[in-house]
Each structure stands twice: as structure tokens, then as C-alpha cells.
Design an enzyme around this catalytic site. Structure first.
Site, mmCIF file in Angstrom:
data_model
loop_
_atom_site.group_PDB
_atom_site.id
_atom_site.type_symbol
_atom_site.label_atom_id
_atom_site.label_comp_id
_atom_site.label_asym_id
_atom_site.label_seq_id
_atom_site.Cartn_x
_atom_site.Cartn_y
_atom_site.Cartn_z
ATOM 1 N N GLU A 142 10.327 15.959 15.684
ATOM 2 C CA GLU A 142 10.936 15.930 14.359
ATOM 3 C C GLU A 142 10.292 17.015 13.485
ATOM 4 O O GLU A 142 9.063 17.081 13.381
ATOM 5 C CB GLU A 142 10.645 14.546 13.778
ATOM 6 C CG GLU A 142 11.351 14.196 12.518
ATOM 7 C CD GLU A 142 11.038 12.756 12.103
ATOM 8 O OE1 GLU A 142 9.933 12.255 12.396
ATOM 9 O OE2 GLU A 142 11.907 12.143 11.465
ATOM 10 N N LYS B 164 0.878 -1.181 0.000
ATOM 11 C CA LYS B 164 0.000 0.000 0.000
ATOM 12 C C LYS B 164 0.913 1.227 0.000
ATOM 13 O O LYS B 164 1.477 1.591 1.034
ATOM 14 C CB LYS B 164 -0.898 -0.039 1.243
ATOM 15 C CG LYS B 164 -1.508 1.287 1.659
ATOM 16 C CD LYS B 164 -2.514 1.831 0.659
ATOM 17 C CE LYS B 164 -3.126 3.136 1.132
ATOM 18 N NZ LYS B 164 -2.236 4.316 0.982
ATOM 19 N N GLU C 273 9.181 1.156 11.228
ATOM 20 C CA GLU C 273 10.239 2.166 11.173
ATOM 21 C C GLU C 273 9.518 3.507 11.266
ATOM 22 O O GLU C 273 8.892 3.953 10.309
ATOM 23 C CB GLU C 273 11.028 2.007 9.865
ATOM 24 C CG GLU C 273 12.329 2.759 9.862
ATOM 25 C CD GLU C 273 12.271 3.997 8.997
ATOM 26 O OE1 GLU C 273 12.076 5.098 9.571
ATOM 27 O OE2 GLU C 273 12.417 3.868 7.776
ATOM 28 N N CYS D 20 13.461 10.270 7.645
ATOM 29 C CA CYS D 20 13.436 9.936 9.089
ATOM 30 C C CYS D 20 14.827 10.000 9.692
ATOM 31 O O CYS D 20 14.959 9.995 10.919
ATOM 32 C CB CYS D 20 12.895 8.536 9.291
ATOM 33 S SG CYS D 20 11.248 8.338 8.672
HETATM 34 C C1 SIN Z 1 13.489 7.066 5.843
HETATM 35 O O1 SIN Z 1 13.511 8.274 5.864
HETATM 36 O O2 SIN Z 1 12.571 6.458 6.389
HETATM 37 C C2 SIN Z 1 14.533 6.231 5.163
HETATM 38 C C3 SIN Z 1 15.819 6.896 4.966
HETATM 39 C C4 SIN Z 1 16.886 6.013 4.369
HETATM 40 O O3 SIN Z 1 16.645 4.848 4.018
HETATM 41 O O4 SIN Z 1 17.990 6.490 4.266
#
Ligand code: SIN
Length: 494
Positions: free
Chosen positions: A393, A184, A261, A295
Site C-alpha cells: 500500500e 487512544k 481494520e 485504507c
Molecule cells: C480507513 O481508511 O481506514 C477508513 C476509510 C473509510 O471509512 O472510508
């Protein structure tokens, strides 16, 4: 600005349908628009699928699993390698499609496709290397061994910030292990997922092994369906901690295996003995990758007191060289943000930091003349620990620079957050590198480099950044279950 069009070698990589059981499915009562975030122009209309369509995809994946799980690891490695090759053959088309829907600069998109493909390369190599162990049980008449078996149908819920790589990081491991998948993608960036589905078919994966469902307004119901279906044995999600908590509750109804994650709040720590120019280059690469929308982007920069003003000045000089523009334009170094909400968050964090006493180094701000979602990066220094950005964040191009005096102090600041995904340490002192790396409450520490992402390393977090590891030799564990076989009644000794 009008929307530049991608110039594709293979126009058939742009699809307007979901992909279920080897068929392109367009029918749906509702549809949704996909827009180019740089211009807000509509670039595609896709089905907003119902729960029943998602159940069709789950059924197809469930059916396919019964035969797919029995294919040899070598056969799966061949399909995975085919997929890798196809991604590289079509890298420029895939990169343009990605930029069109996500807004990042084309060079970044092409880099993402290379990175995304590398997961298929890596897991093509790992597929035949799933080993068990031989155990000597307590009972002398018994023997035991373990096998790792594919867990079953996997629901993969993917974000918009890496429309290709976050799919392949999950799907390559799942398919290598012998699982089938229902993907998805985020409603803002589904075109990359559909282009991958077209390539999955060409790579030779059997029908039903690789499915892509589409939803925008119906996304919450799709999430519930994937989490609650007894036929789905695992859900992997990349996205916010808030949504992760919701999915975890839903998945508890069927005791599903999960990997999450979730959000990060990466500290980027620069000690006074670091190579400052190098640290600045790496901070630029980390902080402004995808315009701060990853992230693992540096969220809080902690720079030791004696070098902080110099560091801020050098950062500003580099940021002034950025060329913001439509991602498909060749001179663009940085594209646009994904949407208006993302910009509001940056503005909120910047205003809060300034109100609490931070010094403006680069004012930054919205660049409406370029398009609705362009934002000139901002830098603030001497940010107090009480600022929102120390805990939350930003996910955007605000670079907040904090100062610290001692190692103990900066480790305390760095760990003073609910999440723990990535972190960065810059120092020439090996003792500092070791002790700080060990003390940080995170899943990943990157020392003297701002870019560490790689298919070969385990990617994942601790605390409210989630659990499970993607990529590396550990990534397959998330898609397998360990079974032990005990054989009893054996003679003790001959
Ligand atoms: C992410 O921002 O979730 C992944 C970043 C990455 O794989 O470097």
C-alpha cells in the site's frame, strides 16, 4: 507558509488535556507537541501520559461499566442521538480542528464529521434492536434462549487519517451495546478526539463511560497496557498490519476479543465496457480521497488494454485541476500529507515503478514551496506487475495504472496480495460485476462507484487486512457476547 488559525464559534472545543472519568487531566511528567502538518508549526502541547494514567482511565471505565451496562438501550439511544446532534451543530468547528491537525482540505474534513456523526445516528437506532434467539434444544425437557450482553471495557486505538470517524465508528457501537470505552487517538491528531470528549460530556454520557488517553512516545506502553489489562475485555484497532500483529500477540495474554481494520491494497478494475468518464471521476474520488491516505483508496488501477491510454490521459487532465494548499484555505481542493515519511513512501513506489518500466503520465513530486508535506500527485501507466506498488500500500497520491487483457488475468493480479480490504469493479456487464465481485478476496467490493463508505454497511477486511466488522447491523456483534440460558426439567407435553 504561516499556519492559518481555525475561526471557531466554540473555542472550548480545543482542549489540552486527557479526559478521564469525566475530568480533564493535564498533569504529566512529559508532554508532546501537536503540529499543523502543512506548516510544521506547533498548535498544541498535550500530556504524554504514563501507564499509571492509562490504568486510571481503565479503572474509571471498569467502574462505570457496572452501572452503564444496566442502562436501558432506549436511554443509551438518547445519549447517542444527543451526540449526533451536537456533532452536527458544531460541524464547522470540528471540521476546522480536524483540518488543522491532519492537513486535509476543509470540505473533506466537514464531510468526515458528517460521516463520523452518522455512526452515532445509526447506533442510536440500533441500540434498542439487539435481539437474542429462542432455541429448541435436543433434550425435550429443556428450553433455551440467547441474550447478547455488552462485553465490558473496550480499548479503542485510532489512527490519524480519520481523526474523528475512526473513533465514532468504534465508540458509537460500543456505547450502544452498553460498553464503556478508553480511546487512544494517534499522537498526530488528538485534538479531534478531545473535541469529541467535550461533546460526550454534553451529550449526557455518565462519567467514566467515555475516556480519552493521550500518548506520543509512550504509545507502545499504552498499547501494551490496553492489551494486557484484565479489566479491558476488547480492543479495536485501525492501523497498520505490522502493529495489528503486535497488538494481537499482546492481547493473547488475556484472551481478549479483538477487531482489527488493517492495511489494504485496493485494486480498482476498469473493464473496457465501463462508462469511462464515470470510471475516471470515481477513480479520482477513490485514489485521491485524503490525498491517497485512506485504507480503502484505490492503490492499484487495472485498466483493460484497449482503454488504458485514454483512461490515463483523462485522469491526468482531472488531476491537473487540483488546487493544493493549506486545508483551511477556501479554494484548496487537496491539502497536504501527514508527514515526511509518508512522502518518502510515495517517492519510493514511484521511483521503483519507473525503474521497472512504467511510463510517466504526470511526474508529480514534493511541493516544498507550499510547505514541508505538500506533494503534487503523480500518475504512472503500464506499470509492471513486479513493481512494489502491486503488493504494498502506498498510502499517498501516486496513481499507478496497470493493464490487463482478460477477466481471469485481472482477478489473479487483484488477489495476488496478502491483504484484502476494499476493491472496485467498473463494468456495464452484470455478469462481470457478479463473477468478479465473488472472486475477489476482500471484505468490500464497490461496483461502479469509488465511494462506498457508509454507516449502514459492514466495513472490514479478510486476510491480513484483519477481522471484525464496523458499522451496519453487524458492528454491534463486535461489542457483545452471546450468552445462552437453558431451562431444564420441564414436562415434555401437557
Ligand atoms: C480507513 O481508511 O481506514 C477508513 C476509510 C473509510 O471509512 O472510508
Amino acid at each position: 507558509m504561516s499556519s492559518p488559525q481555525p475561526i471557531l464559534q466554540r473555542k472550548d472545543l480545543i482542549r489540552d488535556s486527557a479526559y478521564i472519568n469525566g475530568l480533564w487531566v493535564k498533569e504529566s511528567e512529559q508532554h508532546f507537541d501537536v503540529t499543523d502538518p502543512a506548516t510544521n508549526q506547533v498548535i498544541a502541547q498535550l500530556p504524554d501520559q504514563s501507564v499509571s494514567a492509562v490504568n486510571d482511565a481503565i479503572d474509571a471505565a471498569y467502574e462505570a461499566f457496572h452501572t452503564y451496562k444496566n442502562t436501558t438501550p432506549r436511554q443509551r439511544a438518547i445519549w447517542l442521538r444527543n451526540f449526533y446532534n451536537l456533532m452536527l451543530e458544531n460541524i464547522n468547528d470540528l471540521g476546522q480542528i480536524l483540518t488543522w491537525e491532519n492537513g486535509k482540505a476543509l470540505a473533506d474534513s466537514v464531510g468526515e464529521i458528517r460521516y463520523a456523526a452518522s455512526y452515532f445516528e445509526w447506533y442510536a437506532e440500533e441500540a434498542p434492536r439487539v435481539y437474542g434467539t429462542v432455541i429448541q434444544p435436543g433434550n425435550a425437557g429443556n428450553r433455551a434462549f440467547t441474550i447478547k450482553q455488552p462485553i465490558g471495557v473496550c480499548g479503542l486505538i485510532c489512527p490519524w487519517n480519520f481523526p474523528s470517524a475512526m473513533i465514532t465508528r468504534k465508540a458509537a457501537a460500543a456505547l450502544a451495546a452498553g460498553c464503556t470505552v478508553v480511546i487512544k487517538p494517534d499522537a498526530q491528531t488528538p485534538l479531534s478526539a478531545l473535541a469529541l470528549a467535550a461533546l460526550a460530556e454534553e451529550a449526557g454520557f455518565p462519567k467514566g463511560a467515555f475516556n480519552v488517553v493521550l500518548a506520543d512516545k509512550n504509545t507502545p506502553q499504552v498499547g501494551v497496557t490496553l492489551c494486557e489489562s484484565p479489566k479491558v475485555k476488547k480492543v479495536s484497532f485501525t492501523g497498520s498490519t505490522r502493529v495489528g500483529k503486535l497488538l494481537m500477540k499482546q492481547a493473547s495474554t488475556t484472551m481478549k476479543k479483538l477487531s482489527f481494520e488493517l492495511g489494504g491494497n485496493a485494486p480498482f478494475i476498469v473493464f473496457e465496457n465501463a462508462d469511462l468518464d464515470h470510471a475516471v471521476d470515481q477513480a479520482i474520488a477513490s485514489k485521491f480521497r485524503g490525498l491517497g491516505q485512506t485504507c480503502v483508496c484505490a492503490n492499484r488501477l487495472y485498466v483493460q488494454e484497449s482503454v488504458v491510454d485514454k483512461f490515463a490521459e483523462l485522469m491526468a487532465a482531472k488531476v491537473r485541476q487540483f488546487v493544493l494548499g493549506h486545508g483551511l484555505h477556501s479554494d484548496t481542493t487537496h491539502g497536504c500529507m501527514i508527514n515526511g515519511q509518508a512522502i518518502e513512501k510515495v517517492e519510493e513506489h514511484k521511483k521503483d515503478a519507473i525503474e521497472k518500466g512504467a511510463k510517466i503520465v504526470l511526474e508529480g513530486g514534493p511541493l516544498k514551496e507550499l510547505g514541508p508535506h505538500f506533494y503534487n500527485p503523480a500518475i504512472v501507466s503500464h506499470v509492471p506487475q513486479s513493481a512494489k506498488v502491486s503488493k504494498e500500500e502506498t498510502f499517498g497520491p501516486l496513481c499507478p495504472i496497470f493493464t490487463f487483457k482478460t477477466t481471469e488475468e485481472v482477478v489473479k493480479y487483484a488477489n495476488d496480495t496478502d491483504v484484502g480490504l476494499a476493491s472496485y469493479v467498473f463494468s456495464r456487464d452484470i455478469n462481470t460485476i457478479y463473477t468478479v465481485s465473488e472472486a475477489l478476496e476482500v471484505g468490500m467490493v464497490s461496483c461502479n462507484t469509488g465511494l462506498f463508505s457508509d454507516a449502514t454497511i459492514p466495513f472490514g477486511g479478510v486476510k491480513e487486512s484483519g477481522f471484525g466488522r464496523e458499522g451496519s447491523l453487524y458492528g454491534l456483534d463486535d461489542y457483545t457476547v452471546v450468552k445462552v440460558v437453558t431451562i431444564g426439567g420441564l414436562p415434555n407435553k401437557i
